[in-house]
Design a protein around this motif. Sequence first.
Motif, PDB file in Angstrom:
ATOM      1  N   LEU A   1       0.832  -1.203   0.000  1.00 18.82           N
ATOM      2  CA  LEU A   1       0.000   0.000   0.000  1.00 18.82           C
ATOM      3  C   LEU A   1       0.869   1.257   0.000  1.00 18.82           C
ATOM      4  N   LEU A   2       1.917   1.208   0.816  1.00 18.99           N
ATOM      5  CA  LEU A   2       2.805   2.364   0.927  1.00 18.99           C
ATOM      6  C   LEU A   2       3.493   2.652  -0.405  1.00 18.99           C
ATOM      7  N   ARG A   3       3.873   1.560  -1.092  1.00 20.06           N
ATOM      8  CA  ARG A   3       4.539   1.707  -2.382  1.00 20.06           C
ATOM      9  C   ARG A   3       3.642   2.494  -3.355  1.00 20.06           C
ATOM     10  N   ASP A   4       2.329   2.245  -3.287  1.00 18.31           N
ATOM     11  CA  ASP A   4       1.394   2.994  -4.138  1.00 18.31           C
ATOM     12  C   ASP A   4       1.459   4.487  -3.831  1.00 18.31           C
ATOM     13  N   ASP A   5       1.486   4.832  -2.535  1.00 14.36           N
ATOM     14  CA  ASP A   5       1.554   6.248  -2.161  1.00 14.36           C
ATOM     15  C   ASP A   5       2.848   6.886  -2.652  1.00 14.36           C
ATOM     16  N   VAL A   6       3.951   6.123  -2.529  1.00 15.25           N
ATOM     17  CA  VAL A   6       5.246   6.660  -2.955  1.00 15.25           C
ATOM     18  C   VAL A   6       5.206   6.945  -4.458  1.00 15.25           C
ATOM     19  N   ARG A   7       4.588   6.039  -5.222  1.00 14.67           N
ATOM     20  CA  ARG A   7       4.522   6.224  -6.680  1.00 14.67           C
ATOM     21  C   ARG A   7       3.605   7.380  -7.055  1.00 14.67           C
ATOM     22  N   LEU A   8       2.468   7.480  -6.362  1.00  9.63           N
ATOM     23  CA  LEU A   8       1.555   8.599  -6.627  1.00  9.63           C
ATOM     24  C   LEU A   8       2.249   9.918  -6.345  1.00  9.63           C
ATOM     25  N   ASN A   9       3.024   9.913  -5.272  1.00  7.52           N
ATOM     26  CA  ASN A   9       3.753  11.116  -4.903  1.00  7.52           C
ATOM     27  C   ASN A   9       4.782  11.471  -5.967  1.00  7.52           C
ATOM     28  N   ALA A  10       5.490  10.449  -6.478  1.00  8.56           N
ATOM     29  CA  ALA A  10       6.522  10.704  -7.482  1.00  8.56           C
ATOM     30  C   ALA A  10       5.890  11.202  -8.782  1.00  8.56           C
ATOM     31  N   ARG A  11       4.737  10.639  -9.144  1.00 11.59           N
ATOM     32  CA  ARG A  11       4.153  10.955 -10.443  1.00 11.59           C
ATOM     33  C   ARG A  11       3.313  12.232 -10.409  1.00 11.59           C
ATOM     34  N   TYR A  12       2.501  12.371  -9.361  1.00 11.29           N
ATOM     35  CA  TYR A  12       1.548  13.495  -9.352  1.00 11.29           C
ATOM     36  C   TYR A  12       1.782  14.475  -8.209  1.00 11.29           C
ATOM     37  N   HIS A  13       2.863  14.272  -7.469  1.00 14.15           N
ATOM     38  CA  HIS A  13       3.182  15.155  -6.335  1.00 14.15           C
ATOM     39  C   HIS A  13       2.070  15.212  -5.299  1.00 14.15           C
ATOM     40  N   ILE A  14       1.333  14.107  -5.145  1.00 15.17           N
ATOM     41  CA  ILE A  14       0.338  14.054  -4.079  1.00 15.17           C
ATOM     42  C   ILE A  14       1.082  13.717  -2.783  1.00 15.17           C
ATOM     43  N   PRO A  15       1.013  14.604  -1.783  1.00 16.36           N
ATOM     44  CA  PRO A  15       1.818  14.348  -0.583  1.00 16.36           C
ATOM     45  C   PRO A  15       1.238  13.209   0.249  1.00 16.36           C
ATOM     46  N   PHE A  16       2.086  12.579   1.040  1.00 14.05           N
ATOM     47  CA  PHE A  16       1.609  11.633   2.048  1.00 14.05           C
ATOM     48  C   PHE A  16       2.582  11.720   3.210  1.00 14.05           C
ATOM     49  N   THR A  17       2.124  11.299   4.375  1.00 19.91           N
ATOM     50  CA  THR A  17       3.022  11.303   5.527  1.00 19.91           C
ATOM     51  C   THR A  17       3.140   9.888   6.057  1.00 19.91           C
ATOM     52  N   LEU A  18       4.382   9.501   6.345  1.00 20.50           N
ATOM     53  CA  LEU A  18       4.614   8.200   6.966  1.00 20.50           C
ATOM     54  C   LEU A  18       5.167   8.444   8.363  1.00 20.50           C
ATOM     55  N   ILE A  19       4.497   7.849   9.347  1.00 22.54           N
ATOM     56  CA  ILE A  19       4.952   7.994  10.732  1.00 22.54           C
ATOM     57  C   ILE A  19       5.403   6.630  11.231  1.00 22.54           C
ATOM     58  N   GLY A  20       6.568   6.600  11.859  1.00 24.94           N
ATOM     59  CA  GLY A  20       7.064   5.360  12.451  1.00 24.94           C
ATOM     60  C   GLY A  20       6.923   5.428  13.958  1.00 24.94           C
ATOM     61  N   LEU A  21       6.428   4.351  14.549  1.00 23.90           N
ATOM     62  CA  LEU A  21       6.325   4.272  16.008  1.00 23.90           C
ATOM     63  C   LEU A  21       7.280   3.194  16.495  1.00 23.90           C
TER      64      LEU A  21
END
Length: 358
Positions: free
Chosen positions: A240-260
């Motif tokens: 799922l995260l990989r999809d967000d990373v690709r969307l971000n690379a292609r369309y500059h849609i931001p996402f935030t990843l938080i590590g606990l």
Amino acid sequence: MDARTADPKSEIEFLNGLAARRPRERRLALLLLILYRGGQIMPSWALESLTGFVYWPGLPARAQELLTADMEYLAANDYLHREHFDRVHRCPGCGSHLLNLREVCVECASSNLESLPVLHHFRCGYVAPIGDFESRGNGRECPKCGHTMRNLGTDHEIVGEQVRCRSCSITFDEPAVEAACFRCGQKTPVEQLPQLDIWGFRLTALGQSAAKAGRLFDEEDERIVEPGSALYRRSVFLKLLRDDVRLNARYHIPFTLIGLRLAYRSGVLREACEARVIDVVNETLRNVDQMGRFDDDGILVKLPATDQEGGEVVRHRLAERIAAIDDVQVVAIRIAITSDSAMEAEIARALGEANPEP
Ligand SMILES: [Zn+2]
Ligand SMILES: [Zn+2]
Ligand SMILES: [Zn+2]
């Protein structure tokens, strides 16, 4: 978990018997065996094996292959975690690891090489391989100025070396490096040798649960979330995260990843405490946000379409609420991902650097 030493002979018998069983039974039995052996299994070097290593010395090759493939399956499904052990070079002809690496002539590929010192005559500045200076009594004559050089360090010095091929007699600075296969004889330039990564395997929390529950979690919903929780399984979350990373690379849609990065006051409490943490994270997140497993003490939270500023607000809130749970310590960090290929390494590094105060 304590590492017990099993009787190796009875273990081989047990594993050999496994080879005849169905895949599901085999894999579950493997998890139990790994649990029994202290939670991990590492390869050993084995000269007689084609690849140079085995997981179970003494186990016949067919069973070895079958069970190794089972461990790959268990790792791909989050029951085992891979740990890099080493890398071997293999012969492209027969696959063997038995390779003789040696320097060879750049022209004729002969390994019959010698290295010659290169001399520098101080008086005239001439530089050439030693063979160009002819022996004269107890010295050598310089072909450029005709003077005799007698004392190393006083009238001449060694400035390097050259390689000479005794087969075709050319000289050169850098020999090539070639692998000759001991098994089939094929010769290959080292840079063209196929490489194989060798892995050890460690039981994950999911793997331990499966071993204790006596079954693999492969009901439809269990393939996606961990049993009895809202936590995505590692492989699912990373997909799922990989999809967000690709969307971000292609369309500059931001996402935030938080590590606990979590720590528990006692191992006995960890399961109950982690369940509390997951509840608290769940209550804090929006419907579109997702959380998943990264490793035993590392949970990831993904906020789609959320910029840094919005992400920071959530990170702060999560840290505060989790820290309020009894017996739980947490470090919450935002993790920057630069590309989907570097993703896992970047998360591992960021979480590795985040250590809760003792
Ligand atoms: Zn040569
Ligand atoms: Zn000279
Ligand atoms: Zn070979």
